[in-house]
Write a protein that holds these residues in place. Structure first.
Motif, PDB file in Angstrom:
ATOM      1  N   ARG A   1      -7.454   2.576  -5.594  1.00 49.83           N
ATOM      2  CA  ARG A   1      -6.967   3.696  -4.793  1.00 49.83           C
ATOM      3  C   ARG A   1      -8.052   4.266  -3.887  1.00 49.83           C
ATOM      4  O   ARG A   1      -9.245   4.073  -4.122  1.00 49.83           O
ATOM      5  N   ILE A   2      -7.586   4.965  -2.864  1.00 50.67           N
ATOM      6  CA  ILE A   2      -8.496   5.688  -1.984  1.00 50.67           C
ATOM      7  C   ILE A   2      -8.032   7.139  -1.964  1.00 50.67           C
ATOM      8  O   ILE A   2      -6.836   7.417  -1.799  1.00 50.67           O
TER       9      ILE A   2
ATOM     10  N   LYS B   1       1.587  13.003   4.256  1.00 46.83           N
ATOM     11  CA  LYS B   1       1.713  11.558   4.031  1.00 46.83           C
ATOM     12  C   LYS B   1       2.394  10.870   5.212  1.00 46.83           C
ATOM     13  O   LYS B   1       1.922   9.858   5.715  1.00 46.83           O
TER      14      LYS B   1
ATOM     15  N   ILE C   1     -10.604   1.023   3.550  1.00 47.80           N
ATOM     16  CA  ILE C   1      -9.540   0.165   3.019  1.00 47.80           C
ATOM     17  C   ILE C   1     -10.032  -1.276   2.951  1.00 47.80           C
ATOM     18  O   ILE C   1      -9.886  -1.953   1.928  1.00 47.80           O
TER      19      ILE C   1
ATOM     20  N   ILE D   1      -7.798  10.618  -0.199  1.00 46.36           N
ATOM     21  CA  ILE D   1      -7.850  11.088   1.187  1.00 46.36           C
ATOM     22  C   ILE D   1      -7.695  12.603   1.235  1.00 46.36           C
ATOM     23  O   ILE D   1      -6.741  13.154   0.681  1.00 46.36           O
TER      24      ILE D   1
ATOM     25  N   THR E   1       0.838  -1.194   0.000  1.00 44.92           N
ATOM     26  CA  THR E   1       0.000   0.000   0.000  1.00 44.92           C
ATOM     27  C   THR E   1       0.876   1.249   0.000  1.00 44.92           C
ATOM     28  O   THR E   1       1.584   1.499   0.979  1.00 44.92           O
TER      29      THR E   1
ATOM     30  N   LEU F   1      -2.942   4.995  -1.515  1.00 46.91           N
ATOM     31  CA  LEU F   1      -3.635   5.997  -0.708  1.00 46.91           C
ATOM     32  C   LEU F   1      -3.136   7.354  -1.201  1.00 46.91           C
ATOM     33  O   LEU F   1      -1.997   7.732  -0.934  1.00 46.91           O
TER      34      LEU F   1
ATOM     35  N   ILE G   1       1.513   5.228   0.137  1.00 45.76           N
ATOM     36  CA  ILE G   1       0.923   6.520   0.516  1.00 45.76           C
ATOM     37  C   ILE G   1       1.600   7.571  -0.356  1.00 45.76           C
ATOM     38  O   ILE G   1       2.811   7.770  -0.269  1.00 45.76           O
TER      39      ILE G   1
ATOM     40  N   LYS H   1     -12.607  -1.601   0.234  1.00 52.58           N
ATOM     41  CA  LYS H   1     -11.988  -1.437  -1.091  1.00 52.58           C
ATOM     42  C   LYS H   1     -11.328  -2.738  -1.551  1.00 52.58           C
ATOM     43  O   LYS H   1     -11.381  -3.098  -2.720  1.00 52.58           O
TER      44      LYS H   1
ATOM     45  N   LEU I   1     -11.408   5.634   7.472  1.00 47.60           N
ATOM     46  CA  LEU I   1     -10.419   5.298   6.456  1.00 47.60           C
ATOM     47  C   LEU I   1     -10.094   3.800   6.490  1.00 47.60           C
ATOM     48  O   LEU I   1     -10.049   3.136   5.452  1.00 47.60           O
TER      49      LEU I   1
ATOM     50  N   VAL J   1      -3.008  11.106  -0.974  1.00 49.52           N
ATOM     51  CA  VAL J   1      -3.309  12.121   0.046  1.00 49.52           C
ATOM     52  C   VAL J   1      -3.353  13.504  -0.603  1.00 49.52           C
ATOM     53  O   VAL J   1      -2.442  13.895  -1.350  1.00 49.52           O
TER      54      VAL J   1
END
Ligand SMILES: Nc1nc2c(ncn2[C@@H]2O[C@H](COP(=O)(O)OP(=O)(O)OP(=O)(O)O)[C@@H](O)[C@H]2O)c(=O)[nH]1
Ligand SMILES: [Mg+2]
Length: 447
Positions: free
Chosen positions: A327-328, A231, A363, A330, A221, A302, A223, A366, A359, A304
């Motif tokens: 992806r997420i 981050k 995750i 944020i 994962t 992730l 960031i 997701k 969050l 950011v």
């Protein structure tokens, strides 16, 4: 195979006890030469004896408990002695050295498990599960390894193997013994649906196995984001540790920083990256290249954003760069102001630890890992096993193609046999003879 081997089976270092394992045809009588206590050669299997290890020149080395396991009821399926010594490094080493003066050699890494496999006590899936069990990083991985060890995973493969074998056997009978009445005429119309059904089963197995592999190995994962969005603060907040350096200077993080996070039995391999921007600084630009590489490798990104500011050109470039990744998005710094509206944006503040639970839930959903708790883990879990199932599936697809092109049945048999061997490889079995066994047991052709 009957050579005696020995090794310290417990971790190196000082402990309450250490165990030395000796396995081989004459393991018991050899060790008995330096053991003062009950005669081990007369000991029953699965018994424990108290005594002393005496060096060949007559000195007492240690007071020990000795477990005796007789073939085939031992881990290696050979005669085995397990000597529990007092846990000191020196004392254990001196007992092992004395054992190695006997007709016993030092074992190679994994050799006890290898013998268990070669002696037919366990198959390859079980052998690999032993390693998985030892290396398990989270509870789910432990569950998967235990299932592998409990033969459930092997049985799953055996069942598929038998289905393919059944097809092969029936076709062979038709080719070799056309006059034999009991043999069902295997026309392509009969083979095709069975092959299609097997392909579906392989697909299901591949899908679940790949997910299992993710659970076992952890999910990479990354960031990512432009400099200064928070981050490193997010990494620290998630792992509840001050691991990455945080400052208000853009370009603080220069290299990849890795940390593990356990989320509901699943491991995330978190990677904090250098903020991505155009720069003339050589060190920073090397860091940025590594960030881009990390994005490519990541199974989850992730991204950011600093939502107290409007989207910048760099943010937009990163949104574009990661659009095809899992992806997420944020929105950090929710405590300041909210200037970004984006679909699916998870609003958090790393500094004030706000929104982190949401969050984490995002995750998990997701990765569609929510059913992990309820699903059984009766699937394969390592790369070698998964690649073999893929081979088996590819060969089975060739079977169907062959049928559709109306190829002769003996050519189709070649692909079926390939599929079969790929499956057999998973268990590490050679089935040359079992095809013949199956033929005779099913059709009594030997009479
Ligand atoms: N107000 C506020 N400030 C934050 C928040 N999260 C991080 N910061 C601050 O933003 C600054 C940058 O944080 P970092 O975590 O170092 O940012 P980064 O994205 O890792 O930056 P680079 O390593 O330079 O790419 C620091 O001064 C943090 O204290 C937040 O939720 N709210
Ligand atoms: Mg940073």
């Amino acid at each position: 195979m009957s050579e005696n081997i020995a090794a310290i089976a417990t971790p190196f270092g000082t402990g309450g006890i250490s165990v030395i394992r000796i396995s081989g045809k004459t393991a018991i009588s050899e060790f008995n030469r330096i053991f003062k206590g009950p005669d081990l050669t007369k000991a029953k299997s699965h018994t424990v004896k108290y005594g002393h290890v005496i060096s060949l020149d007559g000195n007492i080395l240690d007071e020990v408990m000795v477990s005796v396991f007789r073939a085939p009821r031992s881990f290696t399926a050979e005669d085995t002695v397990e000597v529990a010594t007092h846990g000191g490094v020196l004392v254990t080493q001196s007992v092992l050295n004395e054992i190695l003066k006997l007709d016993v050699r030092a074992a190679m890494p994994g050799e006890f498990t290898q013998r268990a496999f070669l002696n037919g006590r366990i198959d390859l899936v079980e052998a690999e599960s032993v390693m998985d069990l030892i290396e398990a990083q989270n509870e789910s991985a432990l569950k998967i390894a235990n299932l592998g060890l409990s033969k459930k995973t092997s049985t799953l493969v055996e069942d598929l193997l038998n289905e393919v074998l059944d097809l092969i056997a029936k076709i062979e009978v038709n080719i070799d013994y056309p006059e034999y009445d009991d043999a069902v005429e295997m026309t392509n119309e009969i083979i095709r649906p069975v092959a299609i059904d097997l392909i579906k089963k392989f697909e299901k197995l591949i899908y679940h196995s790949q997910r299992n592999k993710l659970i076992k190995d952890g999910i990479d994962t990354a960031i990512i984001g432009r400099p200064n969005v928070g981050k490193s603060s997010l990494l620290n907040a998630l792992i509840e540790e001050d691991k990455a350096i945080v400052t208000d200077i853009s370009g603080t993080t220069r290299d990849l920083i890795e940390a593990r996070l356990n989320l509901g039995g699943i491991t995330l391999n978190l990677i904090d990256t250098a903020g991505i921007r155009k720069t003339d600084d050589i060190v920073e630009s090397i860091g940025i290249d590594r960030s881009i590489e990390a994005i490519k490798r990541a199974q989850l990104v992730l991204l950011v954003l600093d939502q107290s500011n409007k989207l910048t050109k760099e943010d937009k470039e990163l949104l574009e760069l990661t659009k095809d990744k899992k992806r997420i998005l944020i929105g950090n710094k929710s405590d300041l102001s909210k200037q970004i509206e984006l679909e699916g944006l998870i609003s958090i503040s790393s500094l004030h630890q706000i929104g982190l639970e949401e969050l984490e839930r995002e995750i998990i959903s997701k990765l569609s890992l929510t059913e992990i708790e309820t699903q059984d883990f009766n699937y394969l879990s390592n790369e070698r096993q998964i690649s073999k199932i893929k081979e088996a599936k590819a060969s089975m697809e060739d079977v169907v193609k062959g049928i559709d092109l109306e190829m002769p049945v003996d050519l189709i048999l070649v692909d079926l046999t390939n599929s079969y061997y790929s499956l057999a490889d998973i268990l590490g079995k050679s089935y040359e003879t079992s095809i013949i066994d199956q033929l005779f047991s099913k059709f009594c052709l030997g009479k």
